[in-house]
Structures are given as C-alpha cells and as structure tokens.
Motif scaffolding. Structure first.
Motif, PDB file in Angstrom:
ATOM      1  N   ALA A 160      89.163  80.480  29.111  1.00  0.00           N
ATOM      2  CA  ALA A 160      90.232  79.591  29.571  1.00  0.00           C
ATOM      3  C   ALA A 160      91.604  80.121  29.169  1.00  0.00           C
ATOM      4  CB  ALA A 160      90.013  78.192  29.002  1.00  0.00           C
ATOM      5  N   ASP A 161      91.714  80.661  27.932  1.00  0.00           N
ATOM      6  CA  ASP A 161      92.999  81.190  27.469  1.00  0.00           C
ATOM      7  C   ASP A 161      93.422  82.401  28.290  1.00  0.00           C
ATOM      8  OD1 ASP A 161      93.132  79.237  25.566  1.00  0.00           O
ATOM      9  OD2 ASP A 161      92.430  80.505  23.909  1.00  0.00           O
ATOM     10  N   ASN A 162      92.456  83.264  28.622  1.00  0.00           N
ATOM     11  CA  ASN A 162      92.791  84.452  29.417  1.00  0.00           C
ATOM     12  C   ASN A 162      93.311  84.066  30.802  1.00  0.00           C
ATOM     13  OD1 ASN A 162      92.106  86.294  27.425  1.00  0.00           O
ATOM     14  ND2 ASN A 162      89.962  86.420  28.077  1.00  0.00           N
ATOM     15  N   ILE A 163      92.678  83.088  31.407  1.00  0.00           N
ATOM     16  CA  ILE A 163      93.125  82.649  32.732  1.00  0.00           C
ATOM     17  C   ILE A 163      94.502  82.005  32.646  1.00  0.00           C
ATOM     18  CG2 ILE A 163      92.601  81.145  34.689  1.00  0.00           C
ATOM     19  CD1 ILE A 163      89.641  81.372  33.916  1.00  0.00           C
ATOM     20  N   SER A 164      94.715  81.230  31.585  1.00  0.00           N
ATOM     21  CA  SER A 164      95.976  80.477  31.473  1.00  0.00           C
ATOM     22  C   SER A 164      97.176  81.381  31.227  1.00  0.00           C
ATOM     23  CB  SER A 164      95.873  79.449  30.350  1.00  0.00           C
ATOM     24  OG  SER A 164      95.762  80.080  29.086  1.00  0.00           O
ATOM     25  N   ARG A 165      96.948  82.631  30.794  1.00  0.00           N
ATOM     26  CA  ARG A 165      98.070  83.540  30.547  1.00  0.00           C
ATOM     27  C   ARG A 165      98.854  83.835  31.830  1.00  0.00           C
ATOM     28  NH1 ARG A 165      94.303  86.133  26.919  1.00  0.00           N
ATOM     29  NH2 ARG A 165      94.929  85.703  24.755  1.00  0.00           N
ATOM     30  N   ARG A 166      98.200  83.654  32.967  1.00  0.00           N
ATOM     31  CA  ARG A 166      98.896  83.876  34.240  1.00  0.00           C
ATOM     32  C   ARG A 166      99.987  82.841  34.467  1.00  0.00           C
ATOM     33  NH1 ARG A 166      93.241  84.431  37.639  1.00  0.00           N
ATOM     34  NH2 ARG A 166      92.330  86.108  36.355  1.00  0.00           N
ATOM     35  N   PHE A 167      99.885  81.727  33.728  1.00  0.00           N
ATOM     36  CA  PHE A 167     100.863  80.655  33.916  1.00  0.00           C
ATOM     37  C   PHE A 167     101.779  80.515  32.703  1.00  0.00           C
ATOM     38  CE2 PHE A 167      96.945  79.669  36.172  1.00  0.00           C
ATOM     39  CZ  PHE A 167      97.391  79.422  37.451  1.00  0.00           C
ATOM     40  N   GLU A 168     101.815  81.545  31.847  1.00  0.00           N
ATOM     41  CA  GLU A 168     102.589  81.436  30.612  1.00  0.00           C
ATOM     42  C   GLU A 168     104.082  81.238  30.877  1.00  0.00           C
ATOM     43  OE1 GLU A 168     100.014  83.953  27.308  1.00  0.00           O
ATOM     44  OE2 GLU A 168     101.621  84.958  28.436  1.00  0.00           O
ATOM     45  N   MET A 169     104.594  81.787  31.941  1.00  0.00           N
ATOM     46  CA  MET A 169     106.018  81.677  32.225  1.00  0.00           C
ATOM     47  C   MET A 169     106.363  80.384  32.957  1.00  0.00           C
ATOM     48  SD  MET A 169     106.880  84.341  30.719  1.00  0.00           S
ATOM     49  CE  MET A 169     108.620  84.256  31.097  1.00  0.00           C
ATOM     50  N   GLY A 170     105.351  79.497  33.109  1.00  0.00           N
ATOM     51  CA  GLY A 170     105.632  78.208  33.743  1.00  0.00           C
ATOM     52  C   GLY A 170     105.660  78.258  35.248  1.00  0.00           C
ATOM     53  N   GLN A 171     105.060  79.289  35.828  1.00  0.00           N
ATOM     54  CA  GLN A 171     105.049  79.415  37.282  1.00  0.00           C
ATOM     55  C   GLN A 171     104.264  78.256  37.890  1.00  0.00           C
ATOM     56  OE1 GLN A 171     106.477  81.705  39.418  1.00  0.00           O
ATOM     57  NE2 GLN A 171     105.687  80.399  41.052  1.00  0.00           N
ATOM     58  N   PRO A 172     104.854  77.416  38.718  1.00  0.00           N
ATOM     59  CA  PRO A 172     104.130  76.308  39.354  1.00  0.00           C
ATOM     60  C   PRO A 172     103.250  76.814  40.498  1.00  0.00           C
ATOM     61  CG  PRO A 172     106.360  76.377  40.188  1.00  0.00           C
ATOM     62  CD  PRO A 172     106.267  77.450  39.123  1.00  0.00           C
ATOM     63  N   ILE A 173     102.358  75.930  40.964  1.00  0.00           N
ATOM     64  CA  ILE A 173     101.558  76.247  42.153  1.00  0.00           C
ATOM     65  C   ILE A 173     102.455  76.091  43.368  1.00  0.00           C
ATOM     66  CG2 ILE A 173      99.590  75.550  43.563  1.00  0.00           C
ATOM     67  CD1 ILE A 173      98.198  74.635  41.023  1.00  0.00           C
ATOM     68  N   LEU A 174     102.587  77.143  44.128  1.00  0.00           N
ATOM     69  CA  LEU A 174     103.481  77.142  45.291  1.00  0.00           C
ATOM     70  C   LEU A 174     102.726  76.630  46.508  1.00  0.00           C
ATOM     71  CD1 LEU A 174     105.140  80.628  44.705  1.00  0.00           C
ATOM     72  CD2 LEU A 174     105.957  78.371  43.982  1.00  0.00           C
ATOM     73  N   ARG A 192      89.094  76.512  36.949  1.00  0.00           N
ATOM     74  CA  ARG A 192      88.321  77.301  35.988  1.00  0.00           C
ATOM     75  C   ARG A 192      88.776  77.034  34.558  1.00  0.00           C
ATOM     76  NH1 ARG A 192      88.915  83.295  37.543  1.00  0.00           N
ATOM     77  NH2 ARG A 192      87.504  83.540  35.758  1.00  0.00           N
ATOM     78  N   ILE A 193      90.082  76.875  34.363  1.00  0.00           N
ATOM     79  CA  ILE A 193      90.588  76.532  33.027  1.00  0.00           C
ATOM     80  C   ILE A 193      90.003  75.200  32.578  1.00  0.00           C
ATOM     81  CG2 ILE A 193      92.638  75.870  31.717  1.00  0.00           C
ATOM     82  CD1 ILE A 193      94.208  77.896  33.437  1.00  0.00           C
ATOM     83  N   ASP A 194      90.057  74.226  33.472  1.00  0.00           N
ATOM     84  CA  ASP A 194      89.540  72.898  33.132  1.00  0.00           C
ATOM     85  C   ASP A 194      88.045  72.954  32.843  1.00  0.00           C
ATOM     86  OD1 ASP A 194      89.903  69.838  33.155  1.00  0.00           O
ATOM     87  OD2 ASP A 194      88.268  70.140  34.583  1.00  0.00           O
ATOM     88  N   THR A 195      87.286  73.660  33.689  1.00  0.00           N
ATOM     89  CA  THR A 195      85.837  73.761  33.497  1.00  0.00           C
ATOM     90  C   THR A 195      85.493  74.428  32.165  1.00  0.00           C
ATOM     91  OG1 THR A 195      85.440  73.872  35.874  1.00  0.00           O
ATOM     92  CG2 THR A 195      83.698  74.711  34.433  1.00  0.00           C
ATOM     93  N   ASN A 196      86.172  75.505  31.856  1.00  0.00           N
ATOM     94  CA  ASN A 196      85.870  76.218  30.616  1.00  0.00           C
ATOM     95  C   ASN A 196      86.301  75.430  29.385  1.00  0.00           C
ATOM     96  OD1 ASN A 196      84.756  79.153  30.986  1.00  0.00           O
ATOM     97  ND2 ASN A 196      86.215  78.861  32.666  1.00  0.00           N
ATOM     98  N   MET A 197      87.422  74.738  29.461  1.00  0.00           N
ATOM     99  CA  MET A 197      87.854  73.933  28.318  1.00  0.00           C
ATOM    100  C   MET A 197      86.878  72.789  28.067  1.00  0.00           C
ATOM    101  SD  MET A 197      90.401  75.267  26.836  1.00  0.00           S
ATOM    102  CE  MET A 197      90.822  73.913  25.765  1.00  0.00           C
ATOM    103  N   ARG A 198      86.441  72.131  29.127  1.00  0.00           N
ATOM    104  CA  ARG A 198      85.471  71.044  28.960  1.00  0.00           C
ATOM    105  C   ARG A 198      84.151  71.575  28.369  1.00  0.00           C
ATOM    106  NH1 ARG A 198      86.722  66.236  31.519  1.00  0.00           N
ATOM    107  NH2 ARG A 198      88.570  66.312  32.886  1.00  0.00           N
ATOM    108  N   ALA A 199      83.707  72.733  28.868  1.00  0.00           N
ATOM    109  CA  ALA A 199      82.485  73.332  28.330  1.00  0.00           C
ATOM    110  C   ALA A 199      82.674  73.703  26.857  1.00  0.00           C
ATOM    111  CB  ALA A 199      82.094  74.557  29.141  1.00  0.00           C
ATOM    112  N   SER A 200      83.867  74.188  26.516  1.00  0.00           N
ATOM    113  CA  SER A 200      84.145  74.534  25.119  1.00  0.00           C
ATOM    114  C   SER A 200      84.059  73.300  24.228  1.00  0.00           C
ATOM    115  CB  SER A 200      85.530  75.173  25.012  1.00  0.00           C
ATOM    116  OG  SER A 200      85.850  75.434  23.663  1.00  0.00           O
ATOM    117  N   PHE A 201      84.599  72.184  24.703  1.00  0.00           N
ATOM    118  CA  PHE A 201      84.534  70.950  23.919  1.00  0.00           C
ATOM    119  C   PHE A 201      83.089  70.493  23.738  1.00  0.00           C
ATOM    120  CE2 PHE A 201      88.951  69.884  25.769  1.00  0.00           C
ATOM    121  CZ  PHE A 201      89.558  70.665  24.799  1.00  0.00           C
ATOM    122  N   ARG A 202      82.296  70.585  24.817  1.00  0.00           N
ATOM    123  CA  ARG A 202      80.892  70.178  24.722  1.00  0.00           C
ATOM    124  C   ARG A 202      80.143  71.035  23.710  1.00  0.00           C
ATOM    125  NH1 ARG A 202      81.299  69.749  30.395  1.00  0.00           N
ATOM    126  NH2 ARG A 202      80.245  71.766  30.641  1.00  0.00           N
TER     127      ARG A 202
END
Length: 394
Positions: free
Chosen positions: A171-185, A200-210
């Motif tokens: 999830a962290d690796n995927i989220s790096r693409r949005f580090e600069m705050g780029q919104p969904i266009l 994918r970020i949401d799915t992996n974070m939820r799985a991590s919590f579980r």
C-alpha cells in the motif's frame, strides 16, 4: 421372515469378562452378564442389510474412540448429534471431545450405537473404566500440549505479522505516486489507473489491519499457553484447588458409606460402587500430586498461612494492603469490610466503615503484630509531617 435365533456358540466375548449373553431385543444383540460392565455387541436391526463393523471403545486413558469408519460412509453424520467429532490429531478415528480421564458418557455411546445399528452397522462397544493414566502423566501431557500450542501460535503470530507488513508495504509503495498531492483527474486518460491504485491501497490497508489483528490474537494465545504451567502450579491457586478436591473426596466417602452428600444420596448399585471406588482413587492421587506441589513451593520460600499464625489484633497483608484481624477462624480471617474490604484506617479508634468480611488464608502474603504496626504508623506519620514542614518552608 428373518431368523434371529442365537446360540451360545454364536456368543462374542467381552474382553474383560468372557462370553456374552443374548439380549431380549428382536434382532441379535449380546450383553456382558457382569452387572458392572456395559460392553455389548449390537447386530444390524432386523431386515437391514449389514454394512460392516464399527467399534466404540472407552478407557480413561484414551477417552471414547470410534473406529472402523471411513470418509463418506455416513457414520460421522449418524453419530455427530451424540458428541462424536473428528480432529487432525487422530486421523481415521472419531472421538468424543474431552472424554479422557473421565467416566464413559454412556448416553452418547448408547444413542450412537443404536443409530449405527439402525443403519445396518454391527456395533461393538468395549468400555474399560479400570484402564487409566496417572494424574501426573495426565498433567505432564497437558503441559506438553500447552508448550506445543505456544510454539504453534507463536509461528502463526509471526506469519500474520509478516503478511501484515507485506500488505502495508504494498500500500505504501502504491501511495508514493500520490505523494505530491496529485488529485484524480476526471476525464483524463489516467483516471481509471488512479482509481485502481486507490482501490488497491484500500484493499491492502484493510488486509494489513486484518492480519495485524490475527497476529495480536495468536500472540495472546501463545502467551496464555506459555503461562499454563505457571498458572496451574501457582501456590495460592493450588491451595484453593486442594480445598475443593478434599471436599469432593469427603463427599465421595459419604456416598460410599451410604450417607447423604449435600442433600443428595446415591443408590449403591454394583456399578455405582465401582465408579465411586475409581473416583476415590483418582481424587486421592490428584490431592497427593498437588500437595507435593505445595511442599516444593514451601521449600522455595512460600508460606502456607493458617489459624496458628494469627491472633485478634494482628495485621494480615492481602492483595497489597494491610488489614486488621478482627477474628481468627478455621479457614478464614475476619477483617473490616464486607463487599469492600477496608484497609488500615485508625488504630486508635478502629473506625472502619461498613460491615465485617472474611478472607481465606490463601490470600495472605504477610503478617505483622499490632505493636509493630503501631510503630510503622508512627514512623509513617513522622515522615509525612517532616515532608509537609519542608514543603511549607520552601
């Protein structure tokens, strides 16, 4: 009409008592003639095609086991309502859970036997209450299994923690693409890819919590299993266990003498006499085991407190506090309180609010005479006065 006549030559043998005698049922059945024995051979019900032989055995050493079945033959479905189950520890065998070191559950065995017989199985029931393991062996087995559970749950916890970390890293690796705050266009060609990344970020974070929750769960179970032996051998808890076991033994002895035990009496049939004898032997052995545990604890410095250690006016330390002894009883100390036991308040006025209460000796961890407690309180007041004076002068 099917011929159900039986002859002595057809009689099977009871392993403990020799040839069985025919029963009174319509279809051929055999019963051990010994009044204490419950071993039987039940042939398939009249008019039902035979399917094979099932053997149900019970010893206190091994518990209740069912053998002769195979996957898909329908036996498990027939006996499941009567407490029989399966487990990986006994492949190919059905068993009654928690039946070791106990008398046979004749209701479960009898109902399961009749269900199997009605479905065309010949059922051999072999109950041997005299074969048992010593309490020391049983306790050693329980401790060994607890250690195995500790290792297994520790491994489970480590694996779950590893999966949680891996999911979080993804999830962290995927989220790096949005580090600069780029919104969904919206409407841009990158919109769909950005939305998939967010999913994918949401799915992996939820799985991590579980997985983190699983890791915590298994770590807790590993800790509980690891403390099993310490929990069982805890001296105060062992003293309470001994009190109950001794009371149970006295009750068995009253029944053996034909007397009432807590308002209940038991008819001294041969089977009851035999069962009471076995239970008396088991309790005597278990009491001896735990008495040895207490003796070893005393060698290591544990003090077993009793009425001889206290007199009225003394003080007892219990659960981290000191309490004045208002009365010394055979099994308890009477101290100030009731539902909320009150600790030391005033030696001069004995102004304890509420009622009196009692506490067992196994809760005691210290003793002090009234004279020594008075000196301790005087010293405590002197120190407190000096601190207050120092605080006021500063």
């Amino acid at each position: 009409m099917t011929d159900t006549t039986t002859t002595t030559a057809d009689a099977p043998n009871c392993r403990q008592h020799g040839p069985m005698t025919p029963g009174t049922e319509a279809a051929p059945t055999w019963h051990c003639p010994d009044p204490v024995c419950h071993n039987t051979v039940l042939r398939p019900a009249d008019g039902v095609t035979g399917r094979g032989t099932i053997e149900i055995t019970h010893t206190r050493a091994d518990g209740t086991l069912l053998e002769g079945s195979s996957k898909g033959d329908g036996v498990w479905e027939l006996v499941r309502p009567y407490r029989f189950t399966w487990g990986r520890s006994l492949p190919g065998v059905l068993f009654v859970r928690q039946s070791r070191d106990k008398a046979a559950d004749r209701w479960s065995i009898g109902r399961a036997s009749e269900a199997l017989r009605g479905a065309g199985w010949e059922v051999v029931v072999d109950i041997d209450e005299g074969t048992r393991r010593s309490f020391a062996d049983a306790e050693a087995n329980r401790v060994g299994r607890a250690k195995e559970r500790t290792e297994r749950f520790t491994e489970y916890a480590g694996n779950a923690a590893g999966r949680a970390a891996a999911r979080r890293a993804t999830a962290d690796n995927i989220s790096r693409r949005f580090e600069m705050g780029q919104p969904i266009l919206l409407g841009h060609h990158s919109q769909r890819k950005a939305e998939r990344d967010a999913e994918r970020i949401d799915t992996n974070m939820r799985a991590s919590f579980r997985e983190s929750d699983k890791a915590a769960h298994y770590a807790h179970r590993a800790e509980a299993s690891g403390s099993y032996e310490e929990f069982r051998n805890n001296a105060p808890r062992t003293l309470r266990r001994l009190e109950k076991l001794r009371a149970d033994l006295r009750g068995i002895e009253r029944w053996q003498a034909g007397e009432s035990n807590n308002g209940y009496t038991r008819a001294l049939t041969p089977a009851t006499v035999a069962e009471l004898g076995i239970r008396h032997e088991e309790l005597t052995e278990e009491i001896g085991y735990w008495e040895h545990v207490i003796a070893e604890a005393e060698k290591n410095g544990f003090k077993v407190w009793g009425p001889a250690d206290f007199k009225k006016g003394d003080f007892a330390r219990m659960r981290g506090h000191w309490y004045e002894v208002l009365r010394v009883n055979k099994k308890t100390l009477t101290v100030p309180g009731g539902p909320d036991i009150q600790k030391v308040i005033s030696l001069e006025t004995h102004a304890y609010p509420g009622m009196r209460g009692t506490r067992p000796y196994d809760e005691v961890s210290g003793h002090m005479t009234a004279e020594k407690m008075a000196a301790v309180l005087v010293e405590a007041r002197r120190i407190r006065a000096e601190r207050e004076a120092a605080a006021a002068s500063s």
